[in-house]
Design a protein around this motif. Structure first.
Motif, PDB file in Angstrom:
ATOM      1  N   VAL A 260       0.832  -1.206   0.000  1.00 24.35           N
ATOM      2  CA  VAL A 260       0.000   0.000   0.000  1.00 24.35           C
ATOM      3  C   VAL A 260       0.869   1.259   0.000  1.00 24.35           C
ATOM      4  CG1 VAL A 260      -1.679   1.344   1.331  1.00 24.35           C
ATOM      5  CG2 VAL A 260      -1.935  -1.151   1.124  1.00 24.35           C
ATOM      6  N   GLY A 261       1.859   1.295   0.891  1.00 21.21           N
ATOM      7  CA  GLY A 261       2.676   2.487   1.035  1.00 21.21           C
ATOM      8  C   GLY A 261       3.448   2.836  -0.226  1.00 21.21           C
ATOM      9  N   PHE A 262       4.057   1.839  -0.861  1.00 21.58           N
ATOM     10  CA  PHE A 262       4.866   2.141  -2.042  1.00 21.58           C
ATOM     11  C   PHE A 262       3.994   2.472  -3.256  1.00 21.58           C
ATOM     12  CE2 PHE A 262       8.257  -0.021   0.373  1.00 21.58           C
ATOM     13  CZ  PHE A 262       9.257   0.927   0.210  1.00 21.58           C
ATOM     14  N   VAL A 263       2.867   1.814  -3.411  1.00 27.04           N
ATOM     15  CA  VAL A 263       1.972   2.154  -4.527  1.00 27.04           C
ATOM     16  C   VAL A 263       1.502   3.601  -4.402  1.00 27.04           C
ATOM     17  CG1 VAL A 263      -0.299   1.717  -5.520  1.00 27.04           C
ATOM     18  CG2 VAL A 263       1.231  -0.195  -5.087  1.00 27.04           C
ATOM     19  N   LEU A 264       1.242   4.032  -3.178  1.00 23.21           N
ATOM     20  CA  LEU A 264       0.748   5.387  -2.980  1.00 23.21           C
ATOM     21  C   LEU A 264       1.760   6.449  -3.404  1.00 23.21           C
ATOM     22  CD1 LEU A 264      -1.198   5.120   0.413  1.00 23.21           C
ATOM     23  CD2 LEU A 264      -2.141   5.539  -1.872  1.00 23.21           C
ATOM     24  N   PHE A 265       3.055   6.118  -3.428  1.00 22.22           N
ATOM     25  CA  PHE A 265       4.038   7.082  -3.913  1.00 22.22           C
ATOM     26  C   PHE A 265       3.791   7.441  -5.379  1.00 22.22           C
ATOM     27  CE2 PHE A 265       6.942   5.812  -0.347  1.00 22.22           C
ATOM     28  CZ  PHE A 265       7.048   7.078   0.206  1.00 22.22           C
ATOM     29  N   GLY A 266       3.181   6.551  -6.110  1.00 17.90           N
ATOM     30  CA  GLY A 266       2.856   6.838  -7.499  1.00 17.90           C
ATOM     31  C   GLY A 266       1.531   7.540  -7.678  1.00 17.90           C
ATOM     32  N   ILE A 267       0.817   7.769  -6.568  1.00 18.67           N
ATOM     33  CA  ILE A 267      -0.525   8.355  -6.657  1.00 18.67           C
ATOM     34  C   ILE A 267      -0.590   9.727  -5.987  1.00 18.67           C
ATOM     35  CG2 ILE A 267      -2.946   8.050  -5.980  1.00 18.67           C
ATOM     36  CD1 ILE A 267      -2.480   5.016  -6.144  1.00 18.67           C
ATOM     37  N   VAL A 268      -0.077   9.840  -4.746  1.00 16.47           N
ATOM     38  CA  VAL A 268      -0.203  11.099  -4.002  1.00 16.47           C
ATOM     39  C   VAL A 268       0.856  12.095  -4.470  1.00 16.47           C
ATOM     40  CG1 VAL A 268      -1.151   9.867  -2.027  1.00 16.47           C
ATOM     41  CG2 VAL A 268       1.300  10.345  -2.107  1.00 16.47           C
ATOM     42  N   THR A 269       0.615  13.356  -4.163  1.00 15.07           N
ATOM     43  CA  THR A 269       1.511  14.412  -4.677  1.00 15.07           C
ATOM     44  C   THR A 269       1.886  15.452  -3.626  1.00 15.07           C
ATOM     45  OG1 THR A 269      -0.410  15.686  -5.442  1.00 15.07           O
ATOM     46  CG2 THR A 269       0.620  14.185  -7.029  1.00 15.07           C
ATOM     47  N   THR A 270       1.418  15.334  -2.393  1.00 16.21           N
ATOM     48  CA  THR A 270       1.716  16.350  -1.382  1.00 16.21           C
ATOM     49  C   THR A 270       2.642  15.785  -0.313  1.00 16.21           C
ATOM     50  OG1 THR A 270      -0.237  15.753  -0.077  1.00 16.21           O
ATOM     51  CG2 THR A 270      -0.509  17.470  -1.741  1.00 16.21           C
ATOM     52  N   TYR A 271       3.416  16.671   0.294  1.00 15.06           N
ATOM     53  CA  TYR A 271       4.447  16.244   1.240  1.00 15.06           C
ATOM     54  C   TYR A 271       3.846  15.522   2.438  1.00 15.06           C
ATOM     55  CZ  TYR A 271       8.684  16.387   4.055  1.00 15.06           C
ATOM     56  OH  TYR A 271       9.773  16.041   4.815  1.00 15.06           O
ATOM     57  N   ILE A 272       2.739  16.026   2.964  1.00 12.65           N
ATOM     58  CA  ILE A 272       2.143  15.400   4.150  1.00 12.65           C
ATOM     59  C   ILE A 272       1.710  13.970   3.844  1.00 12.65           C
ATOM     60  CG2 ILE A 272      -0.166  16.303   3.651  1.00 12.65           C
ATOM     61  CD1 ILE A 272       1.455  15.820   7.138  1.00 12.65           C
ATOM     62  N   LEU A 273       1.241  13.730   2.625  1.00 13.52           N
ATOM     63  CA  LEU A 273       0.846  12.371   2.249  1.00 13.52           C
ATOM     64  C   LEU A 273       2.068  11.481   2.017  1.00 13.52           C
ATOM     65  CD1 LEU A 273      -2.222  13.033  -0.074  1.00 13.52           C
ATOM     66  CD2 LEU A 273      -2.199  12.298   2.313  1.00 13.52           C
ATOM     67  N   PHE A 274       3.169  12.067   1.553  1.00 13.25           N
ATOM     68  CA  PHE A 274       4.408  11.284   1.467  1.00 13.25           C
ATOM     69  C   PHE A 274       4.842  10.846   2.868  1.00 13.25           C
ATOM     70  CE2 PHE A 274       5.402  13.840  -2.552  1.00 13.25           C
ATOM     71  CZ  PHE A 274       4.897  12.845  -3.380  1.00 13.25           C
TER      72      PHE A 274
ATOM     73  N   ILE B 199       5.325   7.008   4.441  1.00 16.75           N
ATOM     74  CA  ILE B 199       6.478   6.521   5.202  1.00 16.75           C
ATOM     75  C   ILE B 199       6.016   5.836   6.485  1.00 16.75           C
ATOM     76  CG2 ILE B 199       8.509   7.232   6.503  1.00 16.75           C
ATOM     77  CD1 ILE B 199       9.016   7.202   3.549  1.00 16.75           C
ATOM     78  N   VAL B 200       5.027   6.412   7.151  1.00 24.27           N
ATOM     79  CA  VAL B 200       4.508   5.804   8.380  1.00 24.27           C
ATOM     80  C   VAL B 200       3.876   4.450   8.069  1.00 24.27           C
ATOM     81  CG1 VAL B 200       2.814   6.041  10.238  1.00 24.27           C
ATOM     82  CG2 VAL B 200       4.193   8.016   9.545  1.00 24.27           C
ATOM     83  N   ILE B 201       3.115   4.365   6.975  1.00 15.45           N
ATOM     84  CA  ILE B 201       2.500   3.099   6.585  1.00 15.45           C
ATOM     85  C   ILE B 201       3.578   2.042   6.342  1.00 15.45           C
ATOM     86  CG2 ILE B 201       1.199   1.932   4.751  1.00 15.45           C
ATOM     87  CD1 ILE B 201      -0.379   4.573   4.398  1.00 15.45           C
ATOM     88  N   ILE B 202       4.617   2.409   5.599  1.00 14.75           N
ATOM     89  CA  ILE B 202       5.701   1.475   5.311  1.00 14.75           C
ATOM     90  C   ILE B 202       6.420   1.084   6.601  1.00 14.75           C
ATOM     91  CG2 ILE B 202       7.965   1.260   4.189  1.00 14.75           C
ATOM     92  CD1 ILE B 202       6.776   3.097   1.952  1.00 14.75           C
ATOM     93  N   THR B 203       6.607   2.044   7.506  1.00 15.91           N
ATOM     94  CA  THR B 203       7.313   1.767   8.756  1.00 15.91           C
ATOM     95  C   THR B 203       6.520   0.811   9.633  1.00 15.91           C
ATOM     96  OG1 THR B 203       8.350   3.952   8.660  1.00 15.91           O
ATOM     97  CG2 THR B 203       8.396   2.816  10.774  1.00 15.91           C
TER      98      THR B 203
END
Length: 338
Positions: free
Chosen positions: A216-230, A234-238
């Motif tokens: 979920v976390g890595f796929v979202l890097f290709g979808i979201v565009t704002t720093y807070i969501l990045f 990271i929290v999801i991946i952690t």
């Protein structure tokens, strides 16, 4: 092996600090690359030797908290020293490695199981030949392959992600550094609590569950565009990392016979070495030649493959005694839940 690793770390660190010629730096980097992780299997085998089977997962979790505290504190100290003199970084690193070697030599006894009276010690060649028994353990090799696929994606967080965020979203290195600090703080705050709760659950299912967070976390890097969501990514991946890392190390110890723990830990190191060899180049090729978001979608698909592999291992091996989750500790007589 641990003492050798610390002394080698001290010498190699000083070497990097003293070398100014690129022609010398390359061969030095090769030697350090070959030997820098030589003590890691011994570290993990020692933890498995010291702790009872049902406490190993928590023990590896404690090591992760210590490592992440270092991640938070170390760069701050390093930045202060670098502002004075970069060479001080290398000197103090070497001094600390030697100090730790002395502490271990004086305070920690050897934990390798002693030979029985009728047994003879192994020669170096016999030890090397013993790795064939590890490679014949098809269940263990299957677990390592699943780890390799999963870590091929996870390691992008420490390499390709910084390039992707800079080139596609204008996030500077300082912003990326804060994201990594967010990960370390999350581990320090929640690793103990999480490990205590998941140790009572089937470990292969926990590997699958943790890998879903990666997916979920890595796929979202290709979808979201704002720093807070990045940062949220990271929290999801952690969270996945806090589940996977101590569970994986405890599983390796469970696969290994007591007298071969070091060898199993060494082969488990391939889970990291192989992805770090092929992952950066493959990710760079995708970033340079295709839609950069494709990197994260492929990563999600690979994580999905690992999830299925861990679930299959649960179906095949989950009933074995060495992979049984720790039982809930009974409450003392007279205790209440109030």
């Amino acid at each position: 092996m641990i003492l050798f690793g610390l002394i080698f770390s001290a010498l190699s660190t000083l070497g990097f600090g003293l070398v100014n010629d690129l022609s010398i730096l390359y061969p030095l980097a090769i030697v350090v690359g070959l030997l820098s992780n030589i003590s890691h299997p011994a570290h993990e085998a020692m933890i498995a030797d010291i702790l009872p089977e049902k406490k190993r997962q928590e023990g590896f979790g404690i090591l992760r908290v210590v490592g992440n505290l270092s991640w938070i504190i170390g760069p701050t100290i390093g930045g202060f020293l670098a502002n004075i003199n970069f060479f001080y970084l290398f000197v103090i690193d070497a001094i600390i490695s030697c100090f730790v070697a002395v502490v271990i030599f004086r305070t920690i006894p050897e934990t390798k199981p002693a030979l029985h009276a009728h047994e003879k010690g192994e020669s170096f060649l016999q030890t090397v030949a013993g790795y064939r028994f590890v490679l014949r353990d098809t269940a263990f090799v299957s677990f390592i392959i699943a780890n390799i696929i999963m870590l091929l994606v996870y390691q992008q967080m420490y390499g390709s992600l910084s390039v992707y965020l800079r080139d596609n979203h204008g996030i500077n290195p300082q912003g990326y550094g804060f994201l990594m600090t967010t990960s370390a703080i999350t581990v320090v705050l929640f690793q103990f609590w999480l490990t205590r709760n998941i140790k009572h659950l089937p470990p292969f299912l926990m590997m699958a569950f943790g890998t879903i967070f990666y997916m979920v976390g890595f796929v979202l890097f290709g979808i979201v565009t704002t720093y807070i969501l990045f940062a949220l990514n990271i929290v999801i991946i952690t969270i996945g990392e806090m589940i996977i890392m101590p569970t994986s190390q405890a599983l390796v110890a469970g696969f290994a016979p007591a007298e071969m723990r070091g060898r199993y830990m060494a082969i488990a190191g391939l889970s990291w070495a192989i992805p770090s060899t092929i992952g950066p180049g493959a990710a760079g090729y995708i970033l340079d030649n295709y839609n950069p978001n494709l990197l994260w979608y492929i990563g999600g698909a690979l994580c999905g493959v690992s999830v299925l592999a861990y679930y299959a291992l649960h179906l095949r091996l989950g009933a074995r005694k060495q992979f049984a989750p720790a039982k809930e500790e009974a409450m003392p007589l007279g205790a209440t839940t109030d």
